[in-house]
Write a protein that holds these residues in place. Structure first.
Motif, PDB file in Angstrom:
ATOM      1  N   TYR A 201      23.886  63.698  17.898  1.00 22.01           N
ATOM      2  CA  TYR A 201      23.583  62.487  17.117  1.00 22.01           C
ATOM      3  C   TYR A 201      24.459  62.415  15.865  1.00 22.01           C
ATOM      4  O   TYR A 201      25.039  61.371  15.554  1.00 22.01           O
ATOM      5  CB  TYR A 201      22.108  62.479  16.728  1.00 22.01           C
ATOM      6  N   LYS A 202      24.566  63.537  15.162  1.00 25.51           N
ATOM      7  CA  LYS A 202      25.392  63.570  13.951  1.00 25.51           C
ATOM      8  C   LYS A 202      26.868  63.390  14.289  1.00 25.51           C
ATOM      9  O   LYS A 202      27.617  62.745  13.538  1.00 25.51           O
ATOM     10  CB  LYS A 202      25.183  64.894  13.211  1.00 25.51           C
ATOM     11  N   MET A 203      27.298  63.950  15.427  1.00 25.89           N
ATOM     12  CA  MET A 203      28.683  63.789  15.852  1.00 25.89           C
ATOM     13  C   MET A 203      29.010  62.321  16.089  1.00 25.89           C
ATOM     14  O   MET A 203      30.035  61.809  15.623  1.00 25.89           O
ATOM     15  CB  MET A 203      28.942  64.593  17.140  1.00 25.89           C
ATOM     16  N   VAL A 204      28.138  61.633  16.807  1.00 26.23           N
ATOM     17  CA  VAL A 204      28.355  60.217  17.094  1.00 26.23           C
ATOM     18  C   VAL A 204      28.379  59.406  15.803  1.00 26.23           C
ATOM     19  O   VAL A 204      29.259  58.558  15.593  1.00 26.23           O
ATOM     20  CB  VAL A 204      27.263  59.681  18.043  1.00 26.23           C
ATOM     21  N   GLU A 205      27.435  59.681  14.926  1.00 24.57           N
ATOM     22  CA  GLU A 205      27.330  58.928  13.673  1.00 24.57           C
ATOM     23  C   GLU A 205      28.534  59.175  12.770  1.00 24.57           C
ATOM     24  O   GLU A 205      29.084  58.231  12.178  1.00 24.57           O
ATOM     25  CB  GLU A 205      26.046  59.314  12.949  1.00 24.57           C
ATOM     26  N   ASP A 206      28.968  60.428  12.667  1.00 19.19           N
ATOM     27  CA  ASP A 206      30.074  60.768  11.768  1.00 19.19           C
ATOM     28  C   ASP A 206      31.424  60.288  12.292  1.00 19.19           C
ATOM     29  O   ASP A 206      32.273  59.849  11.510  1.00 19.19           O
ATOM     30  CB  ASP A 206      30.130  62.283  11.545  1.00 19.19           C
ATOM     31  N   VAL A 207      31.633  60.382  13.593  1.00 15.41           N
ATOM     32  CA  VAL A 207      32.946  60.065  14.170  1.00 15.41           C
ATOM     33  C   VAL A 207      33.086  58.584  14.498  1.00 15.41           C
ATOM     34  O   VAL A 207      34.086  57.942  14.153  1.00 15.41           O
ATOM     35  CB  VAL A 207      33.210  60.912  15.440  1.00 15.41           C
ATOM     36  N   ALA A 208      32.097  58.013  15.178  1.00 14.24           N
ATOM     37  CA  ALA A 208      32.207  56.633  15.659  1.00 14.24           C
ATOM     38  C   ALA A 208      31.509  55.617  14.764  1.00 14.24           C
ATOM     39  O   ALA A 208      31.716  54.413  14.916  1.00 14.24           O
ATOM     40  CB  ALA A 208      31.663  56.533  17.086  1.00 14.24           C
ATOM     41  N   GLY A 209      30.653  56.082  13.853  1.00 12.71           N
ATOM     42  CA  GLY A 209      29.975  55.168  12.950  1.00 12.71           C
ATOM     43  C   GLY A 209      28.543  54.872  13.380  1.00 12.71           C
ATOM     44  O   GLY A 209      28.148  55.129  14.520  1.00 12.71           O
ATOM     45  N   LYS A 210      27.786  54.320  12.472  1.00 11.60           N
ATOM     46  CA  LYS A 210      26.375  54.046  12.731  1.00 11.60           C
ATOM     47  C   LYS A 210      26.172  53.030  13.851  1.00 11.60           C
ATOM     48  O   LYS A 210      25.173  53.065  14.569  1.00 11.60           O
ATOM     49  CB  LYS A 210      25.692  53.557  11.443  1.00 11.60           C
ATOM     50  N   ASP A 211      27.128  52.098  13.990  1.00 13.81           N
ATOM     51  CA  ASP A 211      26.962  51.084  15.034  1.00 13.81           C
ATOM     52  C   ASP A 211      27.200  51.646  16.430  1.00 13.81           C
ATOM     53  O   ASP A 211      26.993  50.951  17.431  1.00 13.81           O
ATOM     54  CB  ASP A 211      27.893  49.890  14.790  1.00 13.81           C
ATOM     55  N   ALA A 212      27.630  52.908  16.512  1.00 17.02           N
ATOM     56  CA  ALA A 212      27.845  53.558  17.811  1.00 17.02           C
ATOM     57  C   ALA A 212      26.607  54.300  18.290  1.00 17.02           C
ATOM     58  O   ALA A 212      26.591  54.821  19.415  1.00 17.02           O
ATOM     59  CB  ALA A 212      29.029  54.517  17.732  1.00 17.02           C
ATOM     60  N   ILE A 213      25.564  54.362  17.451  1.00 13.13           N
ATOM     61  CA  ILE A 213      24.347  55.103  17.805  1.00 13.13           C
ATOM     62  C   ILE A 213      23.711  54.557  19.080  1.00 13.13           C
ATOM     63  O   ILE A 213      23.080  55.295  19.835  1.00 13.13           O
ATOM     64  CB  ILE A 213      23.341  55.064  16.637  1.00 13.13           C
TER      65      ILE A 213
END
Length: 250
Positions: free
Chosen positions: A79-91
């Motif tokens: 979850y943190k990887m997705v949020e940090d790399v792709a941004g919150k809209d990628a969640i």
């Protein structure tokens, strides 16, 4: 060379035999729908992920069990990887990325068990995973951005004369993504297993057996690390590609 050694009374090492695809129920023919050792170990990976994430967390205890702790740790990590790399809209794409990571890391670790089969050492498996990511990101890029997605290939910050050349380079590198994405994973897993097999063959020679056993232990420890790192690399690259689809402008 291995065959020549065998004819001379030495050892015979065939490190690539462990990657041979074989039917589960006998015979030599492998068709499109033939159950094989590859499908068996992929099914076991899916089963292991299901047991961990579904069965292991069904209690949702305040004081988590070991299975729930591992599942929660994996969930938070991805979850943190997705949020940090792709941004919150990628969640919103987190379930897909979590599924990718858990399948790959589980398949990698299952492949380290004695007498198992390393499914992620086969390019046929990793290529399907990489193509799924490539097609998903490409389709998503056009659906969300329309023709603006092509801005990914147009380096507006570069001098005007260089932009067409850079666009061609960017386009080529974009279509090479699934190739590098799949070969990196399969190549690293295959190489490690082959090296272990070679050292295991030399362990049959009494004079160098202690050295060979130490080498096997060291390489195996490295393979445990590689099993996780390669799953991480595959997943974080997926996040990077997803970011390009969500925010294509250079």
């Amino acid at each position: 060379m291995a065959d020549e050694a065998a004819q001379g009374g030495g050892i015979s090492i065939h490190p690539m035999d462990q990657f041979k695809v074989e039917p589960l129920f006998g015979g030599d023919h492998v068709g499109m729908l033939t159950p094989t050792n590859v499908t068996l170990w992929m099914a076991l990976a899916v089963l292991a992920v299901t047991l961990l994430l579904v069965v292991g967390t069904r209690g949702r205890a305040i004081i988590p069990s070991r299975a729930q702790s591992v599942a929660e740790l994996a969930y938070g990590f991805v979850y943190k990887m997705v949020e940090d790399v792709a941004g919150k809209d990628a969640i919103r794409f987190f379930p897909y990325i979590m599924t990718l990571f858990m399948f790959i890391v589980t398949a990698n670790f299952l492949g380290l068990l004695p007498m198992s089969f390393a499914t992620t050492s086969h390019i046929a498996v990793t290529a399907v995973l990489a193509m799924a990511v490539f097609l998903t990101v490409t389709i998503l890029g056009f659906v969300l951005n329309g023709t603006k997605f092509l801005g990914l290939f147009w380096v507006s910050s570069a001098p005007l004369a260089l932009r067409p050349i850079l666009a061609v380079i960017e386009l080529i590198s974009y279509f090479v993504r699934p190739v590098s994405h799949s070969i990196r994973l399969a190549g690293n897993i295959m190489a490690g297993h082959a090296v272990i097999k070679v050292f295991a063959g030399f362990a049959a020679i009494a004079t160098i057996a202690p050295v060979s056993i130490l080498a096997i232990t060291a390489v195996y420890g490295l393979e445990v690390l590689v099993a996780f790192i390669q799953a991480y690399v595959f997943t974080i690259l997926t996040c990077v590609y997803l970011k390009d689809a969500l925010h294509p402008s250079h």
